[in-house]
Design a protein around this motif. Sequence first.
Motif, PDB file in Angstrom:
ATOM      1  N   TYR A   1       0.951  -1.379  -0.284  1.00 48.65           N
ATOM      2  CA  TYR A   1       0.119   0.170  -0.022  1.00 48.65           C
ATOM      3  C   TYR A   1       0.714   1.172  -0.006  1.00 48.65           C
ATOM      4  CZ  TYR A   1      -3.275   3.741   1.654  1.00 48.65           C
ATOM      5  OH  TYR A   1      -4.025   4.387   1.648  1.00 48.65           O
ATOM      6  N   ILE A   2       1.994   1.528   1.276  1.00 57.89           N
ATOM      7  CA  ILE A   2       2.722   2.381   0.652  1.00 57.89           C
ATOM      8  C   ILE A   2       3.591   2.532  -0.306  1.00 57.89           C
ATOM      9  CG2 ILE A   2       4.965   3.114   2.237  1.00 57.89           C
ATOM     10  CD1 ILE A   2       2.110   3.418   3.389  1.00 57.89           C
ATOM     11  N   VAL A   3       3.926   1.413  -1.345  1.00 57.55           N
ATOM     12  CA  VAL A   3       5.180   1.918  -2.118  1.00 57.55           C
ATOM     13  C   VAL A   3       3.831   2.230  -3.409  1.00 57.55           C
ATOM     14  CG1 VAL A   3       5.910   0.813  -4.016  1.00 57.55           C
ATOM     15  CG2 VAL A   3       6.402   0.290  -1.315  1.00 57.55           C
ATOM     16  N   ASN A   4       2.282   1.670  -3.354  1.00 62.51           N
ATOM     17  CA  ASN A   4       1.892   2.103  -4.227  1.00 62.51           C
ATOM     18  C   ASN A   4       1.224   3.721  -4.272  1.00 62.51           C
ATOM     19  OD1 ASN A   4       1.569   0.326  -6.317  1.00 62.51           O
ATOM     20  ND2 ASN A   4       0.681  -1.134  -5.110  1.00 62.51           N
ATOM     21  N   GLN A   5       0.767   3.892  -2.932  1.00 57.50           N
ATOM     22  CA  GLN A   5       0.418   5.003  -2.590  1.00 57.50           C
ATOM     23  C   GLN A   5       1.804   6.054  -2.994  1.00 57.50           C
ATOM     24  OE1 GLN A   5      -2.671   4.755  -2.808  1.00 57.50           O
ATOM     25  NE2 GLN A   5      -2.613   7.417  -0.683  1.00 57.50           N
ATOM     26  N   ALA A   6       3.240   5.723  -3.025  1.00 56.68           N
ATOM     27  CA  ALA A   6       4.401   6.956  -3.657  1.00 56.68           C
ATOM     28  C   ALA A   6       3.819   6.839  -4.516  1.00 56.68           C
ATOM     29  CB  ALA A   6       5.046   5.985  -1.773  1.00 56.68           C
ATOM     30  N   ILE A   7       3.888   5.670  -5.596  1.00 55.11           N
ATOM     31  CA  ILE A   7       4.128   5.661  -6.996  1.00 55.11           C
ATOM     32  C   ILE A   7       3.301   6.275  -7.921  1.00 55.11           C
ATOM     33  CG2 ILE A   7       3.828   4.169  -8.893  1.00 55.11           C
ATOM     34  CD1 ILE A   7       5.087   2.082  -7.166  1.00 55.11           C
ATOM     35  N   GLU A   8       1.604   6.337  -6.707  1.00 56.11           N
ATOM     36  CA  GLU A   8       0.665   7.190  -7.475  1.00 56.11           C
ATOM     37  C   GLU A   8       1.006   9.171  -7.219  1.00 56.11           C
ATOM     38  OE1 GLU A   8      -2.324   8.465  -9.404  1.00 56.11           O
ATOM     39  OE2 GLU A   8      -2.007   6.428  -8.569  1.00 56.11           O
ATOM     40  N   GLN A   9       1.082   9.577  -6.294  1.00 54.40           N
ATOM     41  CA  GLN A   9       1.788  10.677  -5.988  1.00 54.40           C
ATOM     42  C   GLN A   9       2.909  11.246  -6.708  1.00 54.40           C
ATOM     43  OE1 GLN A   9       2.544  11.386  -1.516  1.00 54.40           O
ATOM     44  NE2 GLN A   9       0.382  10.297  -0.711  1.00 54.40           N
ATOM     45  N   TYR A  10       3.427  10.413  -6.713  1.00 54.42           N
ATOM     46  CA  TYR A  10       4.938  10.957  -7.416  1.00 54.42           C
ATOM     47  C   TYR A  10       4.126  10.846  -9.238  1.00 54.42           C
ATOM     48  CZ  TYR A  10       9.069  10.529 -10.189  1.00 54.42           C
ATOM     49  OH  TYR A  10       9.940  10.326 -11.214  1.00 54.42           O
ATOM     50  N   LEU A  11       3.441  10.343  -9.257  1.00 53.75           N
ATOM     51  CA  LEU A  11       2.906  10.457 -10.487  1.00 53.75           C
ATOM     52  C   LEU A  11       2.113  11.734 -11.033  1.00 53.75           C
ATOM     53  CD1 LEU A  11       2.024   6.752 -12.050  1.00 53.75           C
ATOM     54  CD2 LEU A  11       4.415   8.145 -12.920  1.00 53.75           C
ATOM     55  N   GLN A  12       1.267  11.534 -10.144  1.00 54.05           N
ATOM     56  CA  GLN A  12       0.462  13.222 -10.316  1.00 54.05           C
ATOM     57  C   GLN A  12       1.369  14.225 -10.035  1.00 54.05           C
ATOM     58  OE1 GLN A  12      -2.422  12.299  -7.171  1.00 54.05           O
ATOM     59  NE2 GLN A  12      -3.537  11.117  -7.977  1.00 54.05           N
ATOM     60  N   ALA A  13       2.344  14.068  -9.103  1.00 60.36           N
ATOM     61  CA  ALA A  13       3.297  15.456  -8.993  1.00 60.36           C
ATOM     62  C   ALA A  13       3.540  15.770 -10.009  1.00 60.36           C
ATOM     63  CB  ALA A  13       3.882  15.790  -7.917  1.00 60.36           C
ATOM     64  N   ASN A  14       4.126  14.896 -10.699  1.00 59.39           N
ATOM     65  CA  ASN A  14       4.798  14.926 -12.204  1.00 59.39           C
ATOM     66  C   ASN A  14       4.320  15.505 -13.626  1.00 59.39           C
ATOM     67  OD1 ASN A  14       8.321  14.252 -11.963  1.00 59.39           O
ATOM     68  ND2 ASN A  14       7.218  13.271 -10.381  1.00 59.39           N
ATOM     69  N   ALA A  15       3.146  14.546 -13.139  1.00 57.35           N
ATOM     70  CA  ALA A  15       1.886  15.255 -14.568  1.00 57.35           C
ATOM     71  C   ALA A  15       1.508  16.412 -14.209  1.00 57.35           C
ATOM     72  CB  ALA A  15       0.767  14.469 -14.239  1.00 57.35           C
ATOM     73  N   TRP A  16       1.291  17.101 -12.730  1.00 56.85           N
ATOM     74  CA  TRP A  16       1.130  18.346 -12.761  1.00 56.85           C
ATOM     75  C   TRP A  16       2.318  19.139 -13.238  1.00 56.85           C
ATOM     76  CZ3 TRP A  16       3.086  22.433  -9.453  1.00 56.85           C
ATOM     77  CH2 TRP A  16       2.546  23.147  -9.597  1.00 56.85           C
ATOM     78  N   GLN A  17       2.866  19.142 -12.923  1.00 57.96           N
ATOM     79  CA  GLN A  17       4.247  20.051 -13.427  1.00 57.96           C
ATOM     80  C   GLN A  17       4.634  19.649 -14.831  1.00 57.96           C
ATOM     81  OE1 GLN A  17       8.091  17.915 -11.590  1.00 57.96           O
ATOM     82  NE2 GLN A  17       6.953  19.343  -8.864  1.00 57.96           N
ATOM     83  N   MET A  18       4.677  18.771 -15.464  1.00 63.07           N
ATOM     84  CA  MET A  18       4.604  18.658 -16.750  1.00 63.07           C
ATOM     85  C   MET A  18       3.294  19.705 -17.687  1.00 63.07           C
ATOM     86  SD  MET A  18       7.377  17.489 -17.886  1.00 63.07           S
ATOM     87  CE  MET A  18       7.246  17.664 -19.203  1.00 63.07           C
ATOM     88  N   GLU A  19       2.240  19.762 -16.535  1.00 63.91           N
ATOM     89  CA  GLU A  19       1.580  20.257 -17.714  1.00 63.91           C
ATOM     90  C   GLU A  19       1.312  21.791 -17.127  1.00 63.91           C
ATOM     91  OE1 GLU A  19      -3.356  21.054 -16.840  1.00 63.91           O
ATOM     92  OE2 GLU A  19      -3.112  19.241 -15.801  1.00 63.91           O
ATOM     93  N   ARG A  20       1.772  22.303 -15.872  1.00 63.38           N
ATOM     94  CA  ARG A  20       2.642  23.404 -15.732  1.00 63.38           C
ATOM     95  C   ARG A  20       3.932  23.981 -17.054  1.00 63.38           C
ATOM     96  NH1 ARG A  20      -1.431  22.245 -14.440  1.00 63.38           N
ATOM     97  NH2 ARG A  20      -2.815  23.183 -12.186  1.00 63.38           N
ATOM     98  N   ILE A  21       4.575  23.034 -16.942  1.00 67.59           N
ATOM     99  CA  ILE A  21       5.737  23.536 -18.316  1.00 67.59           C
ATOM    100  C   ILE A  21       5.211  23.521 -19.341  1.00 67.59           C
ATOM    101  CG2 ILE A  21       7.216  22.843 -19.053  1.00 67.59           C
ATOM    102  CD1 ILE A  21       8.265  21.009 -16.011  1.00 67.59           C
ATOM    103  N   ASN A  22       4.375  23.116 -19.691  1.00 63.88           N
ATOM    104  CA  ASN A  22       4.284  22.655 -21.435  1.00 63.88           C
ATOM    105  C   ASN A  22       3.217  23.955 -21.362  1.00 63.88           C
ATOM    106  OD1 ASN A  22       5.178  20.655 -22.128  1.00 63.88           O
ATOM    107  ND2 ASN A  22       3.598  19.413 -21.694  1.00 63.88           N
ATOM    108  N   ASP A  23       2.126  24.216 -20.154  1.00 61.15           N
ATOM    109  CA  ASP A  23       1.320  25.880 -20.446  1.00 61.15           C
ATOM    110  C   ASP A  23       2.856  27.442 -20.791  1.00 61.15           C
ATOM    111  OD1 ASP A  23      -0.982  23.390 -20.147  1.00 61.15           O
ATOM    112  OD2 ASP A  23      -1.516  24.729 -18.156  1.00 61.15           O
TER     113      ASP A  23
END
Length: 83
Positions: free
Chosen positions: A33-55
């Motif tokens: 559970y901990i590892v999957n939560q960490a991966i999910e949070q990492y992916l969400q944060a990086n997707a948000w950052q990439m969206e802002r960079i592309n904008d």
Amino acid sequence: MAQRSASEPITVRTDKVAEIDALAGAMDRSRNYIVNQAIEQYLQANAWQMERINDGVAAARDGKVLPADDVFAGIAAKHGWPR
């Protein structure tokens, strides 16, 4: 019946396993559970950052930019810092 998610084995540095286990124990959750939560949070944060960079890149291409000195002055003014 609910479908099971696909699984993929991963390698974790041994010095991190103890940290993961300590967090899992404190939260009364499994290591998985901990590892999957960490991966999910990492992916969400990086997707948000990439969206802002592309904008930002798109805005720059459209000429919607400010001179750096104006940006720095605005930040300084907002925080009451001398410039």
